[in-house]
Structures are given as C-alpha cells and as structure tokens.
Design a protein around this motif. Sequence first.
Motif, PDB file in Angstrom:
ATOM      1  N   ILE A 227      -3.265  -6.527  -4.357  1.00  0.00           N
ATOM      2  CA  ILE A 227      -2.394  -5.795  -3.433  1.00  0.00           C
ATOM      3  C   ILE A 227      -2.727  -6.152  -1.997  1.00  0.00           C
ATOM      4  O   ILE A 227      -1.838  -6.339  -1.156  1.00  0.00           O
ATOM      5  CB  ILE A 227      -2.542  -4.276  -3.651  1.00  0.00           C
ATOM      6  CG1 ILE A 227      -2.067  -3.895  -5.052  1.00  0.00           C
ATOM      7  CG2 ILE A 227      -1.759  -3.499  -2.597  1.00  0.00           C
ATOM      8  CD1 ILE A 227      -2.391  -2.457  -5.432  1.00  0.00           C
TER       9      ILE A 227
ATOM     10  N   GLU B 201       4.854   0.961  -4.571  1.00  0.00           N
ATOM     11  CA  GLU B 201       4.908   0.475  -3.190  1.00  0.00           C
ATOM     12  C   GLU B 201       4.624   1.616  -2.221  1.00  0.00           C
ATOM     13  O   GLU B 201       4.013   1.414  -1.167  1.00  0.00           O
ATOM     14  CB  GLU B 201       6.293  -0.127  -2.900  1.00  0.00           C
ATOM     15  CG  GLU B 201       6.594  -1.399  -3.674  1.00  0.00           C
ATOM     16  CD  GLU B 201       5.614  -2.515  -3.361  1.00  0.00           C
ATOM     17  OE1 GLU B 201       5.313  -2.742  -2.169  1.00  0.00           O
ATOM     18  OE2 GLU B 201       5.139  -3.155  -4.329  1.00  0.00           O
TER      19      GLU B 201
ATOM     20  N   LYS C 128      -0.524  -6.798   1.243  1.00  0.00           N
ATOM     21  CA  LYS C 128      -0.374  -5.692   2.183  1.00  0.00           C
ATOM     22  C   LYS C 128      -1.453  -5.653   3.265  1.00  0.00           C
ATOM     23  O   LYS C 128      -1.194  -5.176   4.374  1.00  0.00           O
ATOM     24  CB  LYS C 128      -0.404  -4.363   1.418  1.00  0.00           C
ATOM     25  CG  LYS C 128       0.719  -4.192   0.406  1.00  0.00           C
ATOM     26  CD  LYS C 128       2.020  -3.801   1.079  1.00  0.00           C
ATOM     27  CE  LYS C 128       3.084  -3.482   0.035  1.00  0.00           C
ATOM     28  NZ  LYS C 128       4.351  -3.028   0.669  1.00  0.00           N
TER      29      LYS C 128
ATOM     30  N   LYS D  24       0.876   2.005  -2.052  1.00  0.00           N
ATOM     31  CA  LYS D  24       0.323   0.853  -1.330  1.00  0.00           C
ATOM     32  C   LYS D  24       0.512   1.027   0.177  1.00  0.00           C
ATOM     33  O   LYS D  24      -0.425   0.854   0.974  1.00  0.00           O
ATOM     34  CB  LYS D  24       1.011  -0.439  -1.774  1.00  0.00           C
ATOM     35  CG  LYS D  24       0.777  -0.840  -3.210  1.00  0.00           C
ATOM     36  CD  LYS D  24       1.619  -2.062  -3.549  1.00  0.00           C
ATOM     37  CE  LYS D  24       1.561  -2.410  -5.023  1.00  0.00           C
ATOM     38  NZ  LYS D  24       2.455  -3.555  -5.354  1.00  0.00           N
TER      39      LYS D  24
END
Length: 389
Positions: free
Chosen positions: A33, A11, A37, A14
């Motif tokens: 992802i 995370e 995000k 990301k």
Amino acid sequence: MLILDHPYVSEFLKDTAVEMQIPVLKNEMAAEISEEKGMKLLEKAEFIELMKEKGEYSLYSNSENSLGWISENLGFTGLPEKIELFKNKIKFRKLLERIYPDFYFQGIEFEKLDEIRVEEIKKPFIIKPAVGFFSLGVYKVSTDEDWAPVIKRIKAEVEEIKGRYPVQVLDVGNFIIEENIEGEEFAVDAYFNSAGKPVVLDILKHIFSSENDVSDRVYFTSKAVMETYRETVEDLLKEIGKLAGLKNFPLHIEIRIGEDRRIQPIELNPMRFAGWCTTDIAYFAYGINTFRYFHEKREPDWDKILADREEKNFCLVVLNKPAEIDSKAVQTFDYEKLLSDFEKPLELRKSDPEKYGFFGYIFTETRNSNWEEIGRILKSDLKEYITFR
C-alpha cells in the motif's frame, strides 16, 4: 497505531492512514500500500518500541489475520489475553455467565460431533466454530431431524474453508453449541476510550430471508435504528467493559435484542470494526470515519448527525455465494446488472469467490418507499448475475 493486513484494506482506510500519518506496522500488505500511497511505516522493532514508550496507545487492526502477530509480539500490552477472551466463544460465554447465569452452551471437538446426543439438547440451538468469522460453519438446529443434514453440511464446509484463514480467525477444530438467542440481530462498531467509556459509532440491523437463515446477506442502519437501540447497546458495553477491564479498545459486537428489550451478545470481535472494512458504511450513512474517531477519541453528536436522516436506509449487501454453487464453475458475475437493480448504489467492492467464498459487497442508500429492492436481493441466490462455465 495501525496494523494493516490481508485480505482487504479499503481505499478509505488507506487514505485515512496517510492523511492522519498514523504509524503503521511494516508488513507485506502495508509495504504494498505504501508504494502507492506513502504511509508512515515502522519496522517491527520500531513499532513495538513505540508502543512501549507510549504506555497508552490506540491500536487498531483492519484484519483478524494480524491477531497472531499481536499475540506473539505485544504480550506486554495485555492485548493477547483480551483477544483470546473474546475470539474464543467458549471463553466469552464463561465471561458472560456473571450477567447471563442461565444461558446454555457447551464446547465440542469437531471430531466428536457425531457423538452428540442431539435429542438431549433443548431446541432450537446454534452450532458454530468456537473461533469463527463471517457466518462460516454456523447453523441453526430446530428439530432432531435437522441434525444429520446439518452435520453433513458442516463437514463439507469445513473441508472447503479450512486453511482459508489463520487459526486465530477461524478454527474449525472446536465448535460451540449454544441455545438460540431470540430477537432481532444487530452488529455494532464501538470502542472504549482511555477512561473505559464505550463509544458507539454505528449500529447495523441484520435481516434474514427466513427463520433458519443465518447468512450475512443484508445489514442496514438508519435514524430509527440508532435512536431506538443506542442506549441499550451502550448499557451492555458498560457491563462487558467492567468484566474485561477494557480501555483504548476497538471492537465489533453482534447482539440480539428481544421484544422485551432484553439484550444478549452473540459474539465480540476484538481489535477491529466490521470485517473487510465494511465499517465504512458509517461514513456513507453518517459522515463518521470510524478509524479517525477511534484514534482521536472522538464521540459522535448523534442529535446533530441524525437530524436530516429521515426515511433513509443505508445498506450493506454481502454477495455471499450459496453453498450449492461451486465457485470453480463460475465464469463471470454481472456486477453492472447488480448495480442497476438498486436505486442508489454508493460503492461496489469486488471479491474473488474462489479464494474468499463471496463475490464482494455493495453499499446502498434505499428509501423506505423502495424497500422491495432490498427484499429482492435478500432472497436471491444470485444466479441471475452468474454465467456458469
């Protein structure tokens, strides 16, 4: 520029990619992802064209799974040659012959391991895949009598792990035998900037449960580790950088340093920092976002960073499955009990042992006065946390 790939993206990485709006290659992992995000994705052709336009760029990949794509699509960058030079341990040893002319090594095909005349090789020595990852297939041979059981274990492990990673990451078709490197072991995340200067972002000391232990169970970093070894590591990286002509290049290197301060590389992993985003320990320990430092070409102010880090150790504990445990026989792993055995766990990251061969890993902060918690997990076979079917 960033390539995200399986098996794992933290995370932390990301969020960094989103916050910095780093151009990311659109692939299966990045698309998944981005749905969550919202990243700056580029199609393959756009990504390649942008790299050509930039001329000078900072390319990072979290996973060696992407090395094949880089080799196939980015030949104009010179990166495929650099990747092959470092990932193939035999070629890496040949590069280092100019620095270490007396170091013994030889390559051997897996199918010919039974033909080795082990009595003719100076011991102890290490045998491992010529292209490897983690400590998969790595064994230490101290006596002639060790050889037969080691070969048996290698064959069993090869049968279990072949196909788990791409050949650019783990190729068990060829092995390297090399003399044992004496000294304490360390893992380093660093990069070369646009001027070819090496910048060290963290140094982790790798500790073992016994003389013949080659597992990845515990790494730690501390003020003492950074202050004691940083300059020595930088000097070695300068030599390697000159030999290979490295610029704008991230890496993860494993080394041994002897009591006489002589330093010897074990292996160098290109285009990434510590695997499975374990480089995030640098943020927990020192507030260093290794991805941001690389892309912005920042250098740590170590005097300032280390000023308030006395008596603290920041540990990476890898929950690697002992070879004798069949992952299919595991019903549950008690992560809560595991966490309760540490005074200050910082983050737990779980993994599928049947798919990847380990249960995950945790970051911890451990005071010098409570080091016994690390000694305990270092020697554990983890069975106290496992419920079997």
